[in-house]
Design a protein around this motif. Structure first.
Motif, PDB file in Angstrom:
ATOM      1  N   LYS B  28       0.831  -1.202   0.000  1.00  0.00           N
ATOM      2  CA  LYS B  28       0.000   0.000   0.000  1.00  0.00           C
ATOM      3  C   LYS B  28       0.864   1.250   0.000  1.00  0.00           C
ATOM      4  O   LYS B  28       0.605   2.219  -0.706  1.00  0.00           O
ATOM      5  CB  LYS B  28      -0.933  -0.013   1.214  1.00  0.00           C
ATOM      6  CG  LYS B  28      -1.875  -1.205   1.230  1.00  0.00           C
ATOM      7  CD  LYS B  28      -2.819  -1.224   2.406  1.00  0.00           C
ATOM      8  CE  LYS B  28      -2.151  -1.540   3.722  1.00  0.00           C
ATOM      9  NZ  LYS B  28      -1.409  -2.837   3.760  1.00  0.00           N
ATOM     10  N   PHE B  93      -2.089   2.110  -8.489  1.00  0.00           N
ATOM     11  CA  PHE B  93      -3.292   1.451  -7.985  1.00  0.00           C
ATOM     12  C   PHE B  93      -3.172  -0.064  -8.040  1.00  0.00           C
ATOM     13  O   PHE B  93      -3.780  -0.773  -7.237  1.00  0.00           O
ATOM     14  CB  PHE B  93      -4.527   1.961  -8.722  1.00  0.00           C
ATOM     15  CG  PHE B  93      -4.957   3.283  -8.194  1.00  0.00           C
ATOM     16  CD1 PHE B  93      -5.736   3.372  -7.056  1.00  0.00           C
ATOM     17  CD2 PHE B  93      -4.540   4.457  -8.799  1.00  0.00           C
ATOM     18  CE1 PHE B  93      -6.102   4.599  -6.526  1.00  0.00           C
ATOM     19  CE2 PHE B  93      -4.896   5.691  -8.280  1.00  0.00           C
ATOM     20  CZ  PHE B  93      -5.682   5.757  -7.145  1.00  0.00           C
ATOM     21  N   LEU B  97      -4.103  -1.974  -4.789  1.00  0.00           N
ATOM     22  CA  LEU B  97      -5.369  -2.704  -4.788  1.00  0.00           C
ATOM     23  C   LEU B  97      -5.272  -4.208  -4.940  1.00  0.00           C
ATOM     24  O   LEU B  97      -6.086  -4.931  -4.363  1.00  0.00           O
ATOM     25  CB  LEU B  97      -6.260  -2.169  -5.915  1.00  0.00           C
ATOM     26  CG  LEU B  97      -6.804  -0.759  -5.728  1.00  0.00           C
ATOM     27  CD1 LEU B  97      -7.518  -0.316  -6.987  1.00  0.00           C
ATOM     28  CD2 LEU B  97      -7.761  -0.723  -4.536  1.00  0.00           C
ATOM     29  N   MET B 101      -7.768  -6.678  -3.137  1.00  0.00           N
ATOM     30  CA  MET B 101      -8.895  -7.236  -3.896  1.00  0.00           C
ATOM     31  C   MET B 101      -8.886  -8.747  -3.908  1.00  0.00           C
ATOM     32  O   MET B 101      -9.931  -9.371  -4.061  1.00  0.00           O
ATOM     33  CB  MET B 101      -8.845  -6.723  -5.333  1.00  0.00           C
ATOM     34  CG  MET B 101      -9.292  -5.286  -5.485  1.00  0.00           C
ATOM     35  SD  MET B 101      -9.232  -4.851  -7.233  1.00  0.00           S
ATOM     36  CE  MET B 101     -10.368  -3.481  -7.261  1.00  0.00           C
ATOM     37  N   CYS B 195      -8.278  -6.601 -11.573  1.00  0.00           N
ATOM     38  CA  CYS B 195      -7.183  -7.579 -11.475  1.00  0.00           C
ATOM     39  C   CYS B 195      -6.944  -8.246 -12.828  1.00  0.00           C
ATOM     40  O   CYS B 195      -5.798  -8.447 -13.235  1.00  0.00           O
ATOM     41  CB  CYS B 195      -7.495  -8.628 -10.417  1.00  0.00           C
ATOM     42  SG  CYS B 195      -7.599  -7.925  -8.775  1.00  0.00           S
ATOM     43  N   GLU B 266     -14.619  -1.307 -12.411  1.00  0.00           N
ATOM     44  CA  GLU B 266     -14.905  -1.349 -10.975  1.00  0.00           C
ATOM     45  C   GLU B 266     -15.880  -0.251 -10.566  1.00  0.00           C
ATOM     46  O   GLU B 266     -16.760  -0.459  -9.732  1.00  0.00           O
ATOM     47  CB  GLU B 266     -13.618  -1.159 -10.151  1.00  0.00           C
ATOM     48  CG  GLU B 266     -12.581  -2.240 -10.346  1.00  0.00           C
ATOM     49  CD  GLU B 266     -13.105  -3.620  -9.990  1.00  0.00           C
ATOM     50  OE1 GLU B 266     -13.871  -3.735  -9.017  1.00  0.00           O
ATOM     51  OE2 GLU B 266     -12.756  -4.577 -10.709  1.00  0.00           O
ATOM     52  N   TRP B 405     -11.060   5.675  -4.793  1.00  0.00           N
ATOM     53  CA  TRP B 405     -10.409   5.009  -3.665  1.00  0.00           C
ATOM     54  C   TRP B 405      -9.838   5.992  -2.657  1.00  0.00           C
ATOM     55  O   TRP B 405      -9.150   5.586  -1.728  1.00  0.00           O
ATOM     56  CB  TRP B 405      -9.320   4.042  -4.171  1.00  0.00           C
ATOM     57  CG  TRP B 405      -9.931   2.761  -4.660  1.00  0.00           C
ATOM     58  CD1 TRP B 405     -10.473   1.769  -3.885  1.00  0.00           C
ATOM     59  CD2 TRP B 405     -10.084   2.326  -6.015  1.00  0.00           C
ATOM     60  NE1 TRP B 405     -10.955   0.753  -4.680  1.00  0.00           N
ATOM     61  CE2 TRP B 405     -10.727   1.065  -5.991  1.00  0.00           C
ATOM     62  CE3 TRP B 405      -9.755   2.878  -7.259  1.00  0.00           C
ATOM     63  CZ2 TRP B 405     -11.037   0.351  -7.153  1.00  0.00           C
ATOM     64  CZ3 TRP B 405     -10.056   2.166  -8.406  1.00  0.00           C
ATOM     65  CH2 TRP B 405     -10.696   0.930  -8.346  1.00  0.00           C
ATOM     66  N   LYS B 408     -10.583   5.105   0.886  1.00  0.00           N
ATOM     67  CA  LYS B 408      -9.856   3.914   1.327  1.00  0.00           C
ATOM     68  C   LYS B 408      -8.384   4.239   1.547  1.00  0.00           C
ATOM     69  O   LYS B 408      -7.784   3.886   2.555  1.00  0.00           O
ATOM     70  CB  LYS B 408     -10.015   2.818   0.264  1.00  0.00           C
ATOM     71  CG  LYS B 408      -9.455   1.477   0.623  1.00  0.00           C
ATOM     72  CD  LYS B 408      -9.921   0.940   1.964  1.00  0.00           C
ATOM     73  CE  LYS B 408     -11.418   0.665   2.028  1.00  0.00           C
ATOM     74  NZ  LYS B 408     -11.867   0.263   3.352  1.00  0.00           N
ATOM     75  N   SER B 497     -16.726  -5.280  -3.141  1.00  0.00           N
ATOM     76  CA  SER B 497     -15.356  -5.711  -3.382  1.00  0.00           C
ATOM     77  C   SER B 497     -14.607  -5.802  -2.049  1.00  0.00           C
ATOM     78  O   SER B 497     -14.896  -5.084  -1.099  1.00  0.00           O
ATOM     79  CB  SER B 497     -14.707  -4.707  -4.320  1.00  0.00           C
ATOM     80  OG  SER B 497     -13.437  -5.128  -4.679  1.00  0.00           O
ATOM     81  N   GLU B 499     -11.722  -4.919  -0.863  1.00  0.00           N
ATOM     82  CA  GLU B 499     -10.958  -3.849  -0.229  1.00  0.00           C
ATOM     83  C   GLU B 499     -11.848  -2.926   0.601  1.00  0.00           C
ATOM     84  O   GLU B 499     -11.338  -2.194   1.458  1.00  0.00           O
ATOM     85  CB  GLU B 499     -10.160  -3.047  -1.273  1.00  0.00           C
ATOM     86  CG  GLU B 499     -10.940  -2.024  -2.085  1.00  0.00           C
ATOM     87  CD  GLU B 499     -11.556  -2.625  -3.335  1.00  0.00           C
ATOM     88  OE1 GLU B 499     -11.712  -3.860  -3.389  1.00  0.00           O
ATOM     89  OE2 GLU B 499     -11.894  -1.872  -4.264  1.00  0.00           O
TER      90      GLU B 499
END
Ligand code: HEM
Ligand SMILES: [Cu+2]
Ligand SMILES: [Cu+2]
Lengths: 316, 532
Positions: B28, B93, B97, B101, B195, B266, B405, B408, B497, B499
């Motif tokens: 991250k 990302f 992610l 994910m 992904c 997404e 995001w 998040k 999802s 995350e």
């Protein structure tokens, strides 16, 4: 506003028809997409967090539809593009051949009868022309928007363009392959003239030009040649450094060369510099400059060189 | 090093100061650092492009000299491509992610991941170091000009060579991570489409990047040792360089756009509260596009002097890639059908993506058609086309991700209203800059031109005014993002999802317990009809 440049060759309307076809397809598609976007956003606007939505993940009919239609359209566009491209690249039997040489940052043209021109291409109307092209240095690309033709010029092999001009006039030739400092000034003109005028030009333009110059002071003629023959791309007249040395106060100055020798810039020195610029890495060059000046042998007549020398003398 | 793992601390609080970031193996933190880095490079290259546009306010010289102009567009292109958009969404990302994910605690090789980032930094420094003798070749380094010019080509290309390793290593890391670390129950057909997109991108990075690396080494060998691969004066072939270059750089176009497509896939379902339409079509078309993209490089070379037959073959294959791309657009559109649509800022960017990317794609049809490309190649039409794809596509996708995001990543909310104003400015500004360029190109205005004929002045000026609107939009967006409004909940959009099923910002080790996945990531809406 004109959306398209003048259309002046047989190939131009063919290209335009493809542009037109694909524009129609694009406009219809983008209207469709925008309509769906906007309509859905308003129609299905969220009313509450508990809105019920259906879990649609497939629709065989729609999916087939939006696979098949784009496929068909793509095939149609490809075929259009291919057919016209095929015609454009096929050389007509009776084509009139002109040799094109590109070098930084000028164009020269050599005609079947031995004539040569510089940054001006002369072609007769309604006659298939074939350009046999080569570059003297880096890549260049020969582009005439009015003819819709474009082809790169390479150092180690010939490349070709076919076109048949259909409209009299003077059109721009651009270089469209990046070639360094003055790439955007590597512009020439193509003159499309009637067959009669072409014959006249072929048999005696030199005389005509000399006549036109007859009542002009040589230094004035030289000034015109300075820009029309492309010296301006490399030589300044105000002392500013360019690709080549400035002409300011050049006449009579002591020139120092890369090999350590020196010489006074007199008439003969200037003439030799124009006709036999030294090439190759270990040859003699003006100190601080590279071997990029092209030779103008055959491209400038003696009287023209004299005129340039007279002009250089006036730049103090 | 960050050995003092603390399960309760979130990843932002777990250590402060430069070292705790620069030596962190946390995916991250690496994602966030990449985001910062590409952000800085984007601003740098954008400034260069605004200067380029300003220069075009009038024909002839406006503010800079011809040489400076040539340096500016080279700098702009090289930085945008190699430092911003190729690592771009995937490195930032993707890193942030993918483990979240797929229900993993990190990527599979965390140290390698950190190493890739360092290599990226090293490559960037080398590339920018060339500014000491700035390069004027254009970002494509075409021979023989790149052998001939007196500028610092070796340094730039060596920088790109080094950056390539970062790209390859990140690709390998992601591929293995997705094979090995998916949570129990997370089968391939439940994998989030972001992904899938990152997977296809990684494949391209691993397979294509070595080619550009080798090519640039050859170029360096030619400049430094005088070897004769590409220089006609030494019996080399300058066009060979173009083949090598585009063999990488066309797939690279998909390295740039696929992750952004993943983002759209997404964002749309969440703000439409509908499952993504045609999950399999989107997933497999990503892979198909990735593979076919290796076979179309020659469409950049229709006028280069390559054989007629080859041109025809490349034209056919190019149109073959157009179809799966069109299918994706319709899938996204139909995801909204009968949905419950919320126009958040992230959603606006995604919708703008669909609109602008469609224009980018449609104008690609002009360039794929042989006879039309003869006229349009190397004119402003191409400049407009590629910016519609790269800004309208990738950058709008990235902006969508940054807003989507944001809660998040930072654990904060931002001012949606002001962010939307920034969106409107950016959207309008972008179109004012680039739409006129389609017309300029059609009229015959060549690209990479310092000077231009006065007949083109009006459209050039219009395009320049657009950059001013665009610039204000960018600044406003940054301003809004730098001033968060309050703490974010774990799942402000009710996303399904993985995350979003953890606190915001995520704890350092993501999941206390590895979750078990029972359904698709997109199980929104009530199932009424079920197909076999
Ligand atoms: C921020 C807004 C941007 C503006 C205003 C802008 C503007 C321009 C302009 C004016 C040119 C020069 C055209 C020429 O002289 O031929 C150019 C070239 C280019 N731009 Fe951008 N651009 C922007 C963003 C981007 C982005 C996001 C990318 C992503 C990769 C990008 C990639 C390129 C490339 C590859 C070139 C070609 C450079 C070359 O010819 O060597 N640009 N851009
Ligand atoms: Cu050029
Ligand atoms: Cu391509």
């Amino acid at each position: 506003m004109n959306w398209l440049p003048t259309s002046a060759s047989t190939f131009a309307p063919q290209v335009d028809s493809i542009l037109f076809l694909v524009t129609i397809i694009s406009v219809v598609s983008i209207i469709l997409v925008s309509f769906m976007l906007i309509y859905f956003v308003f129609k299905y606007k969220r009313k509450s967090v508990n809105d019920q939505t259906p879990a649609i993940t497939h629709d065989s009919f729609l999916e087939t539809l939006w696979t098949v239609i784009p496929t068909i359209l793509c095939i149609v566009i490809f075929i259009y593009g291919y057919v016209y491209y095929d015609r454009y690249t096929t050389t007509p039997k009776d084509a009139y051949e002109i040799n094109v040489t590109a070098r930084r940052w000028s164009w020269s043209f050599a005609y079947p009868n031995g004539k040569k021109t510089f940054n001006e291409l002369y072609v007769p109307i309604n006659k298939p022309i074939r350009l046999v092209m080569q570059s003297d240095d880096v890549l260049h690309s020969f582009f005439v928007p009015a003819f819709r033709v474009k082809q790169d010029l390479i150092g180690n092999r010939y490349t070709f363009i076919n076109f048949t001009p259909t409209k009299e006039g003077v059109f721009d030739i651009y270089c469209t392959e990046y070639c360094g400092l003055s790439h955007s000034d590597m512009i020439a003109k193509v003159h499309v003239v009637s067959e009669f005028e072409y014959a006249k030009w072929e048999s005696g333009e030199e005389a005509k030009v000399e006549n036109a110059y007859a009542d002009m002071a040589p230094s004035k003629v030289g000034e015109q040649l300075y820009s029309s023959k492309g010296c301006v791309a490399c030589h300044s007249i105000d002392g500013a450094n360019g690709v080549g040395p400035s002409w300011k106060a050049l006449y009579g100055k002591k020139r120092e060369f890369t090999d350590g020798s020196s010489e006074l810039a007199d008439e003969n020195y200037i003439k030799n510099s124009i006709l036999y610029p030294v090439k190759g890495p270990d040859a003699k060059l003006v100190k601080g400059y590279g071997p990029v000046m092209p030779s103008y042998q055959g491209l400038l007549s003696d009287s023209e060189i004299t005129a340039i020398i007279e002009y250089i003398k006036t730049i103090k | 090093m960050t050995d003092h793992h603390d399960f309760d601390k979130n990843y932002l609080e777990n250590g402060k100061g430069f070292k705790s970031w620069f030596f962190s193996v946390d995916h991250k933190r690496l994602g966030v650092m990449y985001l910062w880095a590409i952000g800085v490079f984007f601003v740098l290259a954008a400034i260069a492009s605004f200067l380029i546009r300003f220069e075009h306010l009038s024909p002839g010289q406006t503010i800079v000299s011809a040489q400076t102009y040539n340096v500016l567009f080279t700098l702009h292109g090289a930085v945008m491509v190699f430092l911003f958009i190729v690592p771009g969404v995937a490195a930032s990302f993707g890193n942030f992610l993918i483990p979240l994910m797929i229900g993993a605690r990190d990527v599979i090789f965390p140290k390698l991941n950190l190493y890739s980032f360092w290599v990226y930094c090293a490559g960037s420094i080398i590339l920018l170091g060339s500014l000491l003798a700035p390069v004027d070749t254009g970002w494509t380094f075409y021979t023989p000009y790149s052998i001939d010019t007196g500028t610092n080509v070796i340094m730039v290309t060596f920088g790109v060579f080094v950056l390539g390793f970062s790209s390859i290593l990140t690709g390998i890391n992601f591929i293995v991570t997705m094979h090995k670390l998916r949570a129990p129950g997370l089968t391939w057909d439940r994998l989030p489409l972001f992904c899938w997109a990152a997977y296809a991108t990684s494949l391209l990075q691993v397979l294509a990047t070595p080619v550009v690396g080798i090519t640039l080494l050859l170029l360096i060998g030619e400049r430094y040792f005088g070897l004769g691969f590409f220089d006609p004066a030494k019996g080399g072939d300058p066009v060979l360089f173009q083949h090598f270059f585009w063999f990488y750089s066309h797939p690279a176009v998909y390295i740039m756009i696929l992750p952004a497509m993943g983002i759209i896939s997404e964002v749309l379902p969440v703000f439409s509260r509908k499952p993504i339409f045609g999950y399999k079509a989107i997933a497999y078309s990503s892979l198909a596009i990735a593979l076919i993209s290796f076979l179309v490089w020659g469409h950049h070379m229709f006028t280069s002097g390559q054989s007629k037959l080859i041109n025809i073959i490349f034209s056919v294959i190019t149109f073959a890639v157009a179809v799966p791309t069109a299918i994706k657009v319709f899938n996204w559109l139909w995801t909204m059908y009968k949905g419950s649509i919320e126009l958040s800022t992230a959603m606006l960017y995604s919708l703008a993506f669909i609109f602008l990317f469609t224009i980018g794609g449609l104008t690609g049809l002009f360039l794929g058609a042989l006879a039309a490309d003869v006229h349009l190649h190397d004119t402003y039409f191409v400049v407009a086309h590629m910016h519609y794809v790269m800004i309208g596509g990738t950058v709008f996708g990235l902006f969508s991700a940054i807003h989507f995001w944001y809660p998040k990543m930072w654990g904060k909310m931002f001012d949606e209203f002001k962010a939307k104003i920034a969106f409107v400015l950016i959207f309008i500004g972008f179109n004012v800059v680039f739409f006129p360029q389609f017309i300029l190109g059609t009229q015959g205005m060549p690209r990479r031109y310092f000077n231009y004929s006065p007949e083109f002045a009006f459209l050039h000026q219009l395009s320049t005014y657009g950059t001013w609107i665009l610039g204000v939009g960018f600044i406003l967006m940054l301003y809004v993002l730098c001033r968060p409004t309050g703490p974010a909940s774990a799942n402000p959009y009710n996303s399904l999802s993985l995350e979003w099923q953890m606190p915001s910002p995520p704890p350092t080790l993501n999941f206390k317990e590895i979750p078990t996945v029972n359904d698709s990531t997109y199980a929104y809406g009530t199932k009424i009809e079920q197909e076999a």
